[in-house]
Scaffold this motif. Sequence first.
Motif, mmCIF file in Angstrom:
data_model
loop_
_atom_site.group_PDB
_atom_site.id
_atom_site.type_symbol
_atom_site.label_atom_id
_atom_site.label_comp_id
_atom_site.label_asym_id
_atom_site.label_seq_id
_atom_site.Cartn_x
_atom_site.Cartn_y
_atom_site.Cartn_z
ATOM 1 N N GLN A 181 0.866 -1.271 0.152
ATOM 2 C CA GLN A 181 0.144 -0.047 -0.098
ATOM 3 C C GLN A 181 0.813 1.236 0.007
ATOM 4 N N VAL B 216 0.383 5.384 0.274
ATOM 5 C CA VAL B 216 -0.403 6.475 0.682
ATOM 6 C C VAL B 216 0.392 7.841 0.367
ATOM 7 N N GLU B 217 -0.394 8.717 -0.606
ATOM 8 C CA GLU B 217 0.295 10.017 -0.748
ATOM 9 C C GLU B 217 -0.436 10.935 0.048
ATOM 10 N N SER B 218 0.234 12.124 0.320
ATOM 11 C CA SER B 218 -0.323 12.987 1.027
ATOM 12 C C SER B 218 0.564 14.306 0.571
ATOM 13 N N CYS C 279 4.780 9.950 0.788
ATOM 14 C CA CYS C 279 4.484 8.548 0.406
ATOM 15 C C CYS C 279 4.691 7.618 1.541
ATOM 16 N N THR D 6 8.419 5.802 4.583
ATOM 17 C CA THR D 6 8.097 7.216 3.941
ATOM 18 C C THR D 6 9.242 7.769 2.871
ATOM 19 N N TYR E 264 1.697 10.490 -8.379
ATOM 20 C CA TYR E 264 1.439 9.279 -7.937
ATOM 21 C C TYR E 264 2.824 8.776 -7.379
ATOM 22 N N GLY F 183 0.075 4.481 -5.715
ATOM 23 C CA GLY F 183 -0.814 5.100 -4.847
ATOM 24 C C GLY F 183 -2.082 5.745 -5.438
ATOM 25 N N GLN F 184 -2.786 6.377 -4.833
ATOM 26 C CA GLN F 184 -4.060 6.780 -5.431
ATOM 27 C C GLN F 184 -3.973 8.067 -6.149
ATOM 28 N N THR G 286 -1.964 12.568 -5.709
ATOM 29 C CA THR G 286 -2.485 13.686 -4.927
ATOM 30 C C THR G 286 -2.409 14.675 -6.200
#
Length: 115
Positions: free
Chosen positions: A2, A4-6, A21, A77, A94, A106-107, A109
């Motif tokens: 998994q 996960v970006e932010s 990430c 990260t 991504y 990732g999904q 951002t």
Amino acid sequence: VQLVESGGGLVQAGGSLRLSCAASGFTFDDYAIGWFRQAPGKEREGVSCISSSDGSTYYADSVKGRFTISSDNAKNTVYLQMNSLKPEDTAVYYCHAAILWSHYWGQGTQVTVSS
């Protein structure tokens, strides 16, 4: 696996953003992790990546000198520090990991740079 970006958002030209990430679900020692981006109407392109084996990095010519990729292995990260942002940097960013022969995404951002 998994990713996960932010950290995306809206910023004025010349400004900065830092993308994160957070990676989980894999324990392999040899992998590459980094960032791609896709602007509206354009193909997805590689921006930057870092290798876990030797810490070597890659940057697209369009971001060299402005973006810096780094990793915190204790936190699993990867970061992308983006400085001197330009309107042409506007895209969905991504996180991508290449582990053995598999690829993970990732999904995404959104990063928007206003002129």
